[in-house]
Design a protein around this motif. Structure first.
Motif, PDB file in Angstrom:
ATOM      1  N   ILE A   1      12.612  -1.785  -0.543  1.00 15.15           N
ATOM      2  CA  ILE A   1      12.625  -0.421  -1.078  1.00 15.15           C
ATOM      3  C   ILE A   1      11.256   0.182  -0.777  1.00 15.15           C
ATOM      4  N   LYS A   2      11.231   1.323  -0.177  1.00 13.89           N
ATOM      5  CA  LYS A   2       9.970   1.934   0.230  1.00 13.89           C
ATOM      6  C   LYS A   2       8.989   2.007  -0.935  1.00 13.89           C
ATOM      7  N   GLY A   3       7.806   1.429  -0.748  1.00 15.23           N
ATOM      8  CA  GLY A   3       6.750   1.462  -1.756  1.00 15.23           C
ATOM      9  C   GLY A   3       6.641   0.203  -2.594  1.00 15.23           C
ATOM     10  N   MET A   4       7.699  -0.598  -2.637  1.00 16.35           N
ATOM     11  CA  MET A   4       7.646  -1.791  -3.479  1.00 16.35           C
ATOM     12  C   MET A   4       6.758  -2.870  -2.852  1.00 16.35           C
ATOM     13  N   VAL A   5       6.804  -2.988  -1.533  1.00 13.82           N
ATOM     14  CA  VAL A   5       6.028  -4.003  -0.816  1.00 13.82           C
ATOM     15  C   VAL A   5       5.101  -3.328   0.176  1.00 13.82           C
ATOM     16  N   ARG A   6       3.828  -3.781   0.205  1.00 13.48           N
ATOM     17  CA  ARG A   6       2.892  -3.198   1.185  1.00 13.48           C
ATOM     18  C   ARG A   6       2.572  -4.156   2.316  1.00 13.48           C
ATOM     19  N   SER A   7       2.770  -5.468   2.088  1.00 11.14           N
ATOM     20  CA  SER A   7       2.585  -6.404   3.192  1.00 11.14           C
ATOM     21  C   SER A   7       3.489  -7.613   2.990  1.00 11.14           C
TER      22      SER A   7
ATOM     23  N   LYS B   1      16.739  -5.268   4.904  1.00 13.64           N
ATOM     24  CA  LYS B   1      16.073  -4.023   4.498  1.00 13.64           C
ATOM     25  C   LYS B   1      14.559  -4.128   4.641  1.00 13.64           C
ATOM     26  N   MET B   2      14.026  -5.306   4.350  1.00 15.78           N
ATOM     27  CA  MET B   2      12.584  -5.519   4.548  1.00 15.78           C
ATOM     28  C   MET B   2      12.250  -5.405   6.029  1.00 15.78           C
ATOM     29  N   CYS B   3      13.110  -5.969   6.852  1.00 15.72           N
ATOM     30  CA  CYS B   3      12.902  -5.924   8.302  1.00 15.72           C
ATOM     31  C   CYS B   3      12.890  -4.482   8.782  1.00 15.72           C
ATOM     32  N   GLN B   4      13.796  -3.673   8.276  1.00 13.16           N
ATOM     33  CA  GLN B   4      13.853  -2.269   8.685  1.00 13.16           C
ATOM     34  C   GLN B   4      12.585  -1.522   8.283  1.00 13.16           C
ATOM     35  N   LEU B   5      12.095  -1.766   7.075  1.00 12.21           N
ATOM     36  CA  LEU B   5      10.857  -1.115   6.639  1.00 12.21           C
ATOM     37  C   LEU B   5       9.670  -1.574   7.477  1.00 12.21           C
ATOM     38  N   ALA B   6       9.691  -2.833   7.892  1.00 11.79           N
ATOM     39  CA  ALA B   6       8.631  -3.334   8.767  1.00 11.79           C
ATOM     40  C   ALA B   6       8.663  -2.627  10.114  1.00 11.79           C
ATOM     41  N   LEU B   7       9.861  -2.420  10.644  1.00  6.69           N
ATOM     42  CA  LEU B   7      10.007  -1.713  11.915  1.00  6.69           C
ATOM     43  C   LEU B   7       9.562  -0.248  11.788  1.00  6.69           C
ATOM     44  N   GLU B   8       9.720   0.303  10.602  1.00  9.49           N
ATOM     45  CA  GLU B   8       9.319   1.688  10.352  1.00  9.49           C
ATOM     46  C   GLU B   8       7.842   1.799   9.960  1.00  9.49           C
ATOM     47  N   GLU B   9       7.117   0.674  10.043  1.00 12.51           N
ATOM     48  CA  GLU B   9       5.681   0.618   9.745  1.00 12.51           C
ATOM     49  C   GLU B   9       5.355   0.885   8.283  1.00 12.51           C
ATOM     50  N   GLU B  10       6.326   0.693   7.411  1.00 15.97           N
ATOM     51  CA  GLU B  10       6.095   0.865   5.973  1.00 15.97           C
ATOM     52  C   GLU B  10       5.475  -0.383   5.353  1.00 15.97           C
TER      53      GLU B  10
END
Length: 519
Positions: free
Chosen positions: A72-78, A89-98
């Motif tokens: 979820i955007k904002g829950m994890v920074r690294s 979903k984590m993988c997708q956020l990683a690909l989106e540089e989030e």
């Protein structure tokens, strides 16, 4: 004495910017009820936010459970781990540089917990030298967000030899899972498919001032668990959550529980299926020619796993000992979606201890998958263009095994058939696997060659061998034209052996029958 709380109460104990440690593989060891409660709290309150997730294996079912709940955007920074694919979903956020994303060798992360627990400065190892883990190449950084963030590995020179140094860090909270806990919080893992690194992570968390939370299925009286069956001592456990939902404690990605996977029962596995005569069987047979009696072996996922079927078909499976990186010796590895589980293991040791054995050169042979290869013998299985998964245990296993055989089809999308003892190309492939330069170096050919390591690259069309001068073509399948079918479909020109041989023609026949004499 540990305190018993609900999953919702456990979620309140995790703060913004916390470093959260996890010890799981697939859904084995993953405390889903706690993970779900943490995600629900974030959706409702916006906390905990900006977490730093640290894990070894991929953790999830490629659907909704596992660390994908934190996607979820904002829950994890690294995120730092060996494989992110199961957490879609984590993988997708990683690909989106989030999310700043680091992918490290599986054995490095699980053994880093022990260094943290003992207050040593870090883990020193040669695992990853010459690969993308090496800070002189990429430093384990998988996206731009990581490249803009902190460095997590550096070079350390000892007695004129280069090592990789992974510094330790404090763990604020770890979320673990077991089967049973007594009133004092002593935890057993009798229904888990493997003995994960939960003890080391609990010790690391406790010794750096963090809190240890363990989800279990059952609560029992003190003394009900035999002392030698306690995997995580209650003295290290702060809080215990008794799961209220069966789906929170699945043993593998594919099933809730099988006593055969936990070593409680031995089951008749029957004969392994006989593979049809196609390119996969040709490759598996050629790889099986590298087996020798008494070898300790690791087989990768996919085509490499077929080597076990060949050994069984040729009545040689009892001549070798198969291992799984989760900690199993012997037995028969389960297929997806139960990956990591083993039927009828002879022994199950702790996950991190298996990597001690691997890293020290305990494997006689590893047969692993082949996705991209370049002229230096480098191999990539971790990142393709902008898409990445991570290496899992691939780097540890391929670098330390006495001999490694990479195997796969020669091209992507090619169609072949075996006829009259020859390989026939029915339709040429759409994508080359033998490239000028791989997208990422998961295995370093130059490092292996400098160490005089025996490395083979086996395909249905041909076999290459790694030399100090580069890739050398040493065998060609019967019916295959070297120029038209091999060299024309590579982005580099390999060395061609002066003693170029035809691949054993017997492996292209319906019945083989020669492996026993070879082994």
């Amino acid at each position: 004495m540990a305190k018993y709380i609900t999953a919702k109460e456990a979620a309140l104990l995790v703060n913004d910017f916390d470093t959260v440690g996890i010890a799981a593989q697939g859904l084995a060891g993953w405390p889903d009820e706690i993970g779900e409660a943490m995600a629900d709290r974030y959706k409702e309150e916006g906390h905990p936010a900006n977490l730093k997730i640290k894990q070894a294996c991929h953790t999830g079912d490629w659907k909704q459970r596992g660390t994908t709940r934190f996607g979820i955007k904002g829950m994890v920074r690294s995120w730092t781990g060996a494989h992110i694919g199961g957490s879609t979903k984590m993988c997708q956020l990683a690909l989106e540089e989030e999310i700043a994303t680091y992918a490290l060798p599986q054995g490095v992360i699980i053994n880093l917990w022990r260094e943290i627990a003992a207050h040593r400065p870090g883990l020193i190892t040669k695992v990853g030298i010459g690969t993308y883990i090496d800070p002189r190449i990429e430093g384990g950084k998988m996206n731009e967000a990581a490249r803009k963030s902190e460095d997590i590995v550096r070079i350390l020179n000892i007695d004129n030899e280069d090592y990789l140094f992974f510094p330790t860090f404090p763990v604020n909270v770890c979320i673990l899972r077991g089967t049973t806990a007594d009133e004092n919080g002593n935890v057993s893992m009798e229904r888990e498919m493997f003995l994960n690194e939960g003890y080391s992570l609990a010790a690391a968390t406790r010794n750096t001032g963090g809190i240890v939370i363990v989800q279990v299925e059952y609560k029992v009286k003190n003394g009900a668990i035999k002392p030698k069956d306690v995997i995580i001592p209650g003295a290290l456990v702060d809080y215990v959550v008794v799961a209220t939902k069966e789906e929170a404690s699945w043993q593998t990605e594919g099933r809730y529980y099988s006593p055969a996977f936990s070593g409680e029962h031995r089951v008749p596995t029957g004969s392994m299926p006989v593979l049809a005569l196609d390119e996969k069987k040709i490759v598996a047979r050629r790889c099986a020619r590298e087996l020798k009696s008494g070898m300790i072996v690791n087989l990768g996922v996919g085509m490499p796993a077929n080597v076990a079927s060949i050994a069984a078909e040729e009545d040689c499976i009892d001549k070798i000992t198969l291992t799984v990186e989760g900690g199993s010796f012997g037995g028969v590895a389960a297929a997806k979606p139960d990956f990591g589980a083993v039927y009828n293991s002879e022994a199950i040791i702790p996950h991190n201890q298996m990597f001690d054995f691997y890293d020290g050169g305990g494997l006689d042979l590893a047969v692993l998958g082949l996705a991209q290869v370049d002229e230096d013998g480098n191999l990539n299985v971790s990142k393709f263009g902008p898409k990445f998964m991570g290496p899992g245990g691939f780097i540890n296993i391929s670098q330390a095994s006495k001999k490694v055989v990479f195997c796969g089809s020669f091209m992507v999308g090619a169609k072949t058939k075996v006829e009259d003892g020859k390989l026939i190309i029915v339709e040429e492939g759409t994508e080359k696997k033998f490239m000028k330069k791989v997208d990422q170096i998961t295995f370093s050919g130059k490092t292996a060659a400098a160490n005089n390591k025996t490395v083979l690259y086996v395909t249905e069309r041909c076999v290459f061998q790694l030399t100090k001068d580069g890739m050398e073509l040493i065998e060609v399948a019967p019916g295959i034209d070297v120029e038209k079918d091999i060299l024309a479909n590579m982005e580099f020109k390999p060395l061609v052996s002066k003693d170029l041989k035809t691949m054993d023609e017997e492996i292209f026949k319906e019945t083989w029958g020669s492996l026993k004499s070879i082994v």
